[in-house]
Write an enzyme that holds these catalytic residues in place. Sequence first.
Site, mmCIF file in Angstrom:
data_model
loop_
_atom_site.group_PDB
_atom_site.id
_atom_site.type_symbol
_atom_site.label_atom_id
_atom_site.label_comp_id
_atom_site.label_asym_id
_atom_site.label_seq_id
_atom_site.Cartn_x
_atom_site.Cartn_y
_atom_site.Cartn_z
ATOM 1 N N THR A 11 0.905 4.305 -6.963
ATOM 2 C CA THR A 11 1.792 3.152 -7.173
ATOM 3 C C THR A 11 1.102 1.824 -6.910
ATOM 4 O O THR A 11 1.401 0.821 -7.562
ATOM 5 C CB THR A 11 3.027 3.317 -6.260
ATOM 6 O OG1 THR A 11 3.787 4.428 -6.749
ATOM 7 C CG2 THR A 11 3.909 2.084 -6.246
ATOM 8 N N SER A 50 -0.727 10.666 -7.504
ATOM 9 C CA SER A 50 -1.414 11.488 -6.499
ATOM 10 C C SER A 50 -1.066 12.961 -6.618
ATOM 11 O O SER A 50 -1.746 13.814 -6.038
ATOM 12 C CB SER A 50 -1.150 10.979 -5.090
ATOM 13 O OG SER A 50 0.184 11.192 -4.714
ATOM 14 N N THR A 82 1.223 7.753 -2.791
ATOM 15 C CA THR A 82 1.745 8.133 -1.479
ATOM 16 C C THR A 82 2.274 9.566 -1.436
ATOM 17 O O THR A 82 2.442 10.121 -0.352
ATOM 18 C CB THR A 82 2.891 7.188 -1.079
ATOM 19 O OG1 THR A 82 3.924 7.275 -2.062
ATOM 20 C CG2 THR A 82 2.408 5.765 -0.945
ATOM 21 N N ASP A 83 2.516 10.151 -2.599
ATOM 22 C CA ASP A 83 3.212 11.446 -2.589
ATOM 23 C C ASP A 83 2.446 12.544 -1.862
ATOM 24 O O ASP A 83 3.042 13.382 -1.185
ATOM 25 C CB ASP A 83 3.486 11.903 -4.035
ATOM 26 C CG ASP A 83 4.563 11.067 -4.700
ATOM 27 O OD1 ASP A 83 5.242 10.292 -4.000
ATOM 28 O OD2 ASP A 83 4.721 11.179 -5.926
HETATM 29 N N1 ASP Z 1 4.153 8.974 -7.493
HETATM 30 C C1 ASP Z 1 3.260 8.049 -6.858
HETATM 31 C C2 ASP Z 1 1.966 8.768 -6.481
HETATM 32 O O1 ASP Z 1 1.945 9.475 -5.514
HETATM 33 C C3 ASP Z 1 3.911 7.468 -5.691
HETATM 34 C C4 ASP Z 1 3.120 6.436 -4.945
HETATM 35 O O2 ASP Z 1 1.977 6.139 -5.217
HETATM 36 O O3 ASP Z 1 3.701 5.905 -4.022
HETATM 37 O O4 ASP Z 1 1.002 8.590 -7.175
#
Ligand code: ASP
Length: 323
Positions: A11, A50, A82-83
């Site tokens: 993100t 991710s 973050t995932d």
């Molecule tokens: N779906 C995103 C990822 O993990 C979420 C994020 O980056 O916060 O790539």
Amino acid sequence: MRVALFALGGTISVTGGTPRLTGEQIAAGVPGLDGLGVRIDVRDVAALPSSGLTFTRVLEVVDAASRAVADGAAGAVVTQGTDTLEETAFLAGLVWPHDEPLVFTGAMRNPTLAGADGPANVLAAVRVAVATPARGLGVLVVFNDQVHAARRVRKTHSTSTAAFVSPDSGPLGHVVEDRVRILAVPPRPGPLPHRPSPERLAATRVAVYTAVLDDDGTLVDDLARDRQGLVVAGFGVGHVAGALAPRLGAVAGRMPVVLASRTGAGPVLRATYRSPGSETDLLGRGLLDAGMLDPWKARVLLRLLLAGGAGRDEIASVFAEWG
Ligand code: ASP
């Protein structure tokens, strides 16, 4: 002073719904970064959500970060989605041998949104990467001006900018103005010697079985088939329905089965309850205790150990140290 910054996507780099910003663009969007007197050496590794990262990709980043610190960088920062960050940072922490900090960060709001948190997170992460008090703490996760141990941090919210929390220990410290204030220094187990090849990792499958209400248990056998290890995300302190215990015991006779808690905080117990399916019953049937590791981290550790050729005794002792 130098910091190596590895950009993997997520993100923090998303515009128009997909990861697009390069590491240079992410760094250029951070107010105050220029004024730190830190040279940022950017490496674009991937531009992925991710969910698309792999153990091998993460271990390659660890190796590149190792080379950077051997070459004089004060520390390294990884930006990613973050995932899976709680898993990737933990994996990196299992093998990171250096005193120089390796800091993972990202963003919950993408750069096109009001109140995007990526720039503040990157600034705080770079501050931590060069901070003397952060040396020797291993792999860290810096988010929302908090410093977390990779071993304890979890993503606990799907949208909040305060999603990263260490439920069992709290944060190790905080970034306040230009200061990195470390308040707690946890014991740091030594790095694992296991560096399995991509082929070994690909051939090592570890499933997570989650205990749920009124489960007939047939999924256990399906999940264990063609796997080399299993993690049980048990109820509460490490329980499953009594009828499942013999099935799990049978699987534990064939492969390591690690017992964790699905609750999100706290350890599994060892010797408090005695009913069928209790922790005492399951450990007596040969399951191994994950300690305070949640099921996802337990899976990361078990897969790394199995792919590295560790046997049952070594697996039990590493879980006792890292759990
Ligand atoms: N779906 C995103 C990822 O993990 C979420 C994020 O980056 O916060 O790539």
